[in-house]
Motif scaffolding. Structure first.
Motif, short mmCIF file in Angstrom:
data_model
loop_
_atom_site.label_atom_id
_atom_site.label_comp_id
_atom_site.label_asym_id
_atom_site.label_seq_id
_atom_site.Cartn_x
_atom_site.Cartn_y
_atom_site.Cartn_z
N GLY A 230 45.74 38.09 39.16
CA GLY A 230 45.24 39.48 39.23
C GLY A 230 46.09 40.33 40.16
O GLY A 230 46.40 41.48 39.85
N ASN A 231 46.52 39.76 41.27
CA ASN A 231 47.40 40.50 42.20
C ASN A 231 48.73 40.83 41.52
O ASN A 231 49.27 41.91 41.70
N THR B 284 41.60 45.46 34.61
CA THR B 284 41.15 44.48 35.59
C THR B 284 41.36 43.08 34.99
O THR B 284 40.92 42.80 33.88
N VAL B 285 42.03 42.26 35.72
CA VAL B 285 42.29 40.89 35.25
C VAL B 285 41.05 40.04 35.52
O VAL B 285 40.56 40.00 36.65
N GLY C 285 45.29 50.31 45.12
CA GLY C 285 44.13 49.90 44.31
C GLY C 285 43.00 50.90 44.57
O GLY C 285 43.03 51.63 45.56
N GLY D 225 47.99 43.36 38.66
CA GLY D 225 47.33 44.57 39.16
C GLY D 225 48.16 45.33 40.18
O GLY D 225 47.90 46.50 40.44
N SER D 226 49.16 44.68 40.76
CA SER D 226 49.85 45.36 41.85
C SER D 226 51.36 45.05 41.89
O SER D 226 52.19 45.95 41.83
N LYS E 109 35.81 40.07 37.72
CA LYS E 109 37.12 40.46 38.23
C LYS E 109 37.71 39.32 39.07
O LYS E 109 37.03 38.76 39.93
N MET E 110 38.96 38.98 38.79
CA MET E 110 39.58 37.91 39.58
C MET E 110 39.73 38.40 41.01
O MET E 110 40.29 39.45 41.26
N SER E 111 39.21 37.63 41.94
CA SER E 111 39.27 38.04 43.34
C SER E 111 39.10 36.82 44.26
O SER E 111 38.28 35.94 43.95
N LYS E 112 39.86 36.84 45.35
CA LYS E 112 39.71 35.76 46.34
C LYS E 112 38.26 35.61 46.75
O LYS E 112 37.77 34.52 46.91
N HIS F 58 47.15 35.67 43.49
CA HIS F 58 46.65 35.22 42.20
C HIS F 58 47.18 36.10 41.07
O HIS F 58 47.82 37.12 41.32
#
Ligand code: ADP
Ligand code: TRP
Length: 320
Positions: free
Chosen positions: A16-17, A181-182, A143, A20-21, A189-192, A14
């Protein structure tokens, strides 16, 4: 400077990934000796469907290559292709006090979430230590949730070195503080795990649907709007340079446009930004042998280093 990181093959990536990374990895491959691998042995601790793990692993390789991990600028391989890592994992286990692993938050969190506790889940940080120490890694970008694992790695390495001299390189973790943080479509926080993601490789229709669902306030169309706390703006900003951001702020302040317009604009920004990655991905999806070849080349480079290191370590500990 040897920089090493492992990426879990855990399904769709996504936005955020990316911010963020992955973007950080792309920068690091320009400025350092980046070692980057897909942690499929780690993934086995939580995924017990062989076909799915194979598919996720290849998918992860395709996605990272498409998004700009460049095998000519980094060493990119599959964890399981360098078997020496498992030898080191066992050797390091003999230098890992139980208490060190019992304190690991990640293990405790996973068990609390109901993931069946098995030995691999418990000793996960030791395999991670082997990943890091086998290649004399100096810096490990991670992270925040992975900091403790690098600290455990340091503890294990120090314990080993106390017995055998300066054999293992003590790594440092690196958390990119610049990375904000997206937010996901609900503002958290955007997260699966929260189901609030915008996936990088979704269809245009899906993208429209997801951006359309972003939570905003209900300021009427004609009125000026605040961009400061707006989730749509926070996401759009990631794709815009200074000028673009200023223009968008101006549109917010001017009124006359509703959140629907801004969401549509965001959808276009995301779609266009990942266009080159999508094209590459189409290519790799229909040339999977190329992907295997790329991973093999990376594994060969990584193994050359691993073999030398494991020989030194085995010699020291007395494994013939
Ligand atoms: P998820 O929370 O969706 O399971 P992961 O834990 O697999 O994501 O994250 C992989 C990498 O992407 C980590 O380095 C993590 O810090 C980064 N990352 C994930 N979500 C975000 C986010 N919303 N904002 C910034 N970075 C993120
Ligand atoms: N545990 C890491 C994660 O879940 C992945 C990983 C495995 C890793 N081995 C590593 C990260 C070595 C850095 C270094 O994200």
């Amino acid at each position: 400077m040897r920089v090493l990181t492992g990426l879990q093959p855990s399904g769709a990536l996504h936005v955020g990934n990316y911010f963020g990374s992955i973007r950080q990895m792309k920068r690091l491959q320009e400025s350092s000796d980046l070692f980057i691998f897909i942690a499929n042995y780690h993934a086995l601790t939580s995924l017990k469907d062989g076909e799915a793990l194979k598919e996720n692993t290849l998918d992860a390789a395709i996605n990272f290559l498409s998004l700009g991990i460049d095998p000519n600028k980094s060493t990119f391989w599959l964890q399981s292709d360098v078997k020496e890592v498992l030898e080191l994992y066992w050797i390091l286990s003999s230098f890992t006090p139980m208490g060190l692993l019992e304190r690991a938050h990640s293990y405790k969190d996973k068990v609390a979430k109901g993931i069946g506790a098995n030995h691999a889940l418990f000793s996960y940080p030791v395999l991670m230590a082997a990943d890091i120490l086998l290649y004399d890694s100096q810096i490990v970008p991670v992270g925040k949730d992975q900091i403790q694992h690098v600290e455990i790695t340091r503890d294990i390495a120090i314990k080993f070195n106390n017995e055998f001299g300066d054999i293992l390189t003590i790594p440092e973790f690196k958390v990119d503080d610049e990375v904000a943080t997206v937010p996901g479509i609900d503002g958290a926080k955007m997260s699966k795990s929260y189901g609030n993601t915008i996936d990088i490789f979704c269809t245009q229709k899906e993208l429209k649907k997801r951006t359309g669902k972003i939570v905003t306030d209900s300021t009427p169309l004609e009125e000026p709007k605040e961009y400061e706390n707006c989730n749509v703006f926070a996401l759009a900003k990631l794709f815009l340079d200074e000028n673009g951001q200023e223009e968008l702020k101006h549109r917010y302040r001017s009124g006359g446009e509703g959140y629907g317009h801004f969401k549509m604009y965001l959808k276009e920004l995301i779609w266009d930004y990942f266009e080159p990655a999508r094209t590459k991905r189409e290519y790799y999806l229909s040339h999977k042998d190329d992907v295997r070849d790329i991973l093999n080349v990376g594994a060969k480079k990584a193994r050359e280093i691993a073999i030398k290191k494991i020989e030194i370590i085995k010699e020291k500990v007395g494994i013939l």
